[in-house]
Design a protein around this motif. Structure first.
Motif, PDB file in Angstrom:
ATOM      1  N   GLU A  84     109.226 -79.574 -16.415  1.00 38.52           N
ATOM      2  CA  GLU A  84     109.735 -78.360 -15.789  1.00 38.52           C
ATOM      3  C   GLU A  84     110.630 -77.563 -16.735  1.00 38.52           C
ATOM      4  O   GLU A  84     110.634 -76.344 -16.683  1.00 38.52           O
ATOM      5  CB  GLU A  84     110.525 -78.719 -14.533  1.00 38.52           C
ATOM      6  CG  GLU A  84     109.664 -79.323 -13.454  1.00 38.52           C
ATOM      7  CD  GLU A  84     110.497 -79.777 -12.279  1.00 38.52           C
ATOM      8  OE1 GLU A  84     109.905 -80.312 -11.344  1.00 38.52           O
ATOM      9  OE2 GLU A  84     111.719 -79.601 -12.295  1.00 38.52           O
ATOM     10  N   SER A  85     111.355 -78.237 -17.603  1.00 33.35           N
ATOM     11  CA  SER A  85     112.322 -77.546 -18.441  1.00 33.35           C
ATOM     12  C   SER A  85     111.793 -77.202 -19.828  1.00 33.35           C
ATOM     13  O   SER A  85     112.292 -76.311 -20.458  1.00 33.35           O
ATOM     14  CB  SER A  85     113.587 -78.379 -18.577  1.00 33.35           C
ATOM     15  OG  SER A  85     113.287 -79.602 -19.216  1.00 33.35           O
ATOM     16  N   LYS A  86     110.778 -77.888 -20.291  1.00 31.12           N
ATOM     17  CA  LYS A  86     110.276 -77.647 -21.634  1.00 31.12           C
ATOM     18  C   LYS A  86     108.869 -77.050 -21.566  1.00 31.12           C
ATOM     19  O   LYS A  86     107.976 -77.620 -20.949  1.00 31.12           O
ATOM     20  CB  LYS A  86     110.255 -78.952 -22.420  1.00 31.12           C
ATOM     21  CG  LYS A  86     109.884 -78.758 -23.859  1.00 31.12           C
ATOM     22  CD  LYS A  86     110.009 -80.037 -24.629  1.00 31.12           C
ATOM     23  CE  LYS A  86     109.641 -79.799 -26.076  1.00 31.12           C
ATOM     24  NZ  LYS A  86     109.704 -81.034 -26.846  1.00 31.12           N
ATOM     25  N   PRO A  87     108.672 -75.907 -22.211  1.00 33.49           N
ATOM     26  CA  PRO A  87     107.347 -75.292 -22.227  1.00 33.49           C
ATOM     27  C   PRO A  87     106.325 -76.173 -22.933  1.00 33.49           C
ATOM     28  O   PRO A  87     106.652 -76.913 -23.845  1.00 33.49           O
ATOM     29  CB  PRO A  87     107.556 -74.003 -23.012  1.00 33.49           C
ATOM     30  CG  PRO A  87     109.013 -73.771 -23.025  1.00 33.49           C
ATOM     31  CD  PRO A  87     109.669 -75.103 -22.894  1.00 33.49           C
ATOM     32  N   THR A  95     107.479 -61.898 -17.365  1.00 41.31           N
ATOM     33  CA  THR A  95     107.240 -62.685 -16.150  1.00 41.31           C
ATOM     34  C   THR A  95     106.292 -63.843 -16.443  1.00 41.31           C
ATOM     35  O   THR A  95     106.514 -64.972 -15.990  1.00 41.31           O
ATOM     36  CB  THR A  95     106.667 -61.787 -15.034  1.00 41.31           C
ATOM     37  OG1 THR A  95     107.602 -60.746 -14.768  1.00 41.31           O
ATOM     38  CG2 THR A  95     106.403 -62.576 -13.770  1.00 41.31           C
ATOM     39  N   ARG A 122     108.127 -66.522 -18.444  1.00 38.90           N
ATOM     40  CA  ARG A 122     109.032 -67.304 -17.582  1.00 38.90           C
ATOM     41  C   ARG A 122     108.245 -68.309 -16.747  1.00 38.90           C
ATOM     42  O   ARG A 122     108.703 -69.429 -16.535  1.00 38.90           O
ATOM     43  CB  ARG A 122     109.829 -66.363 -16.676  1.00 38.90           C
ATOM     44  CG  ARG A 122     110.874 -65.563 -17.435  1.00 38.90           C
ATOM     45  CD  ARG A 122     111.685 -64.647 -16.529  1.00 38.90           C
ATOM     46  NE  ARG A 122     112.509 -63.760 -17.325  1.00 38.90           N
ATOM     47  CZ  ARG A 122     112.401 -62.446 -17.309  1.00 38.90           C
ATOM     48  NH1 ARG A 122     111.540 -61.833 -16.515  1.00 38.90           N
ATOM     49  NH2 ARG A 122     113.170 -61.702 -18.081  1.00 38.90           N
ATOM     50  N   GLY A 169     107.628 -71.395 -18.543  1.00 40.05           N
ATOM     51  CA  GLY A 169     108.788 -72.239 -18.787  1.00 40.05           C
ATOM     52  C   GLY A 169     109.730 -71.739 -19.857  1.00 40.05           C
ATOM     53  O   GLY A 169     110.676 -72.438 -20.209  1.00 40.05           O
ATOM     54  N   PHE A 170     109.494 -70.560 -20.387  1.00 42.76           N
ATOM     55  CA  PHE A 170     110.376 -70.006 -21.415  1.00 42.76           C
ATOM     56  C   PHE A 170     111.555 -69.303 -20.767  1.00 42.76           C
ATOM     57  O   PHE A 170     111.413 -68.668 -19.731  1.00 42.76           O
ATOM     58  CB  PHE A 170     109.622 -69.047 -22.334  1.00 42.76           C
ATOM     59  CG  PHE A 170     108.569 -69.723 -23.160  1.00 42.76           C
ATOM     60  CD1 PHE A 170     108.919 -70.394 -24.321  1.00 42.76           C
ATOM     61  CD2 PHE A 170     107.243 -69.709 -22.777  1.00 42.76           C
ATOM     62  CE1 PHE A 170     107.968 -71.033 -25.086  1.00 42.76           C
ATOM     63  CE2 PHE A 170     106.284 -70.341 -23.527  1.00 42.76           C
ATOM     64  CZ  PHE A 170     106.637 -71.012 -24.688  1.00 42.76           C
ATOM     65  N   ASN A 171     112.702 -69.380 -21.401  1.00 43.34           N
ATOM     66  CA  ASN A 171     113.916 -68.741 -20.907  1.00 43.34           C
ATOM     67  C   ASN A 171     114.116 -67.435 -21.662  1.00 43.34           C
ATOM     68  O   ASN A 171     114.852 -67.349 -22.635  1.00 43.34           O
ATOM     69  CB  ASN A 171     115.115 -69.669 -21.094  1.00 43.34           C
ATOM     70  CG  ASN A 171     116.348 -69.156 -20.430  1.00 43.34           C
ATOM     71  OD1 ASN A 171     116.284 -68.283 -19.557  1.00 43.34           O
ATOM     72  ND2 ASN A 171     117.493 -69.659 -20.835  1.00 43.34           N
ATOM     73  N   VAL A 172     113.433 -66.392 -21.196  1.00 42.09           N
ATOM     74  CA  VAL A 172     113.519 -65.068 -21.845  1.00 42.09           C
ATOM     75  C   VAL A 172     114.051 -64.045 -20.884  1.00 42.09           C
ATOM     76  O   VAL A 172     113.979 -64.163 -19.716  1.00 42.09           O
ATOM     77  CB  VAL A 172     112.155 -64.593 -22.403  1.00 42.09           C
ATOM     78  CG1 VAL A 172     111.759 -65.443 -23.570  1.00 42.09           C
ATOM     79  CG2 VAL A 172     111.092 -64.608 -21.331  1.00 42.09           C
TER      80      VAL A 172
END
Length: 80
Positions: free
Chosen positions: A32-35, A71, A74, A77-80
């Motif tokens: 969930e946290s790592k792309p 979108t 995201r 899983g990317f934090n952009v």
């Protein structure tokens, strides 16, 4: 029995079990946290539309495509 004290037996037996629990907990949260992909390879369709629009019309005219690409990133899983 090889000279191992009996005191260390139960604690050595408990250690692998506790490590397994910790590893399985990490594995369940990691996806969930790592792309899964690199950011440059994620969302190729929206990236192409965004880039073509910016080249032809400029960044100000392409807010819709820029936001669509963000979108998508995201969702991957990317934090952009």
């Amino acid at each position: 029995m090889g000279g191992f004290p009996l005191e260390n037996g139960p604690s050595a037996m408990a250690l692998p079990g506790s490590q397994q629990t910790q590893v399985s907990a990490v594995k369940t949260t990691a996806p969930e946290s790592k792309p899964k992909k690199k950011i440059c390879c994620a969302c190729p369709d929206t990236k192409k539309l965004r880039d073509e629009c910016i080249v032809q019309h400029g960044e100000d005219a392409c807010k819709k495509w820029i936001e669509a690409h963000l979108t998508c990133l995201r969702a991957e899983g990317f934090n952009v």
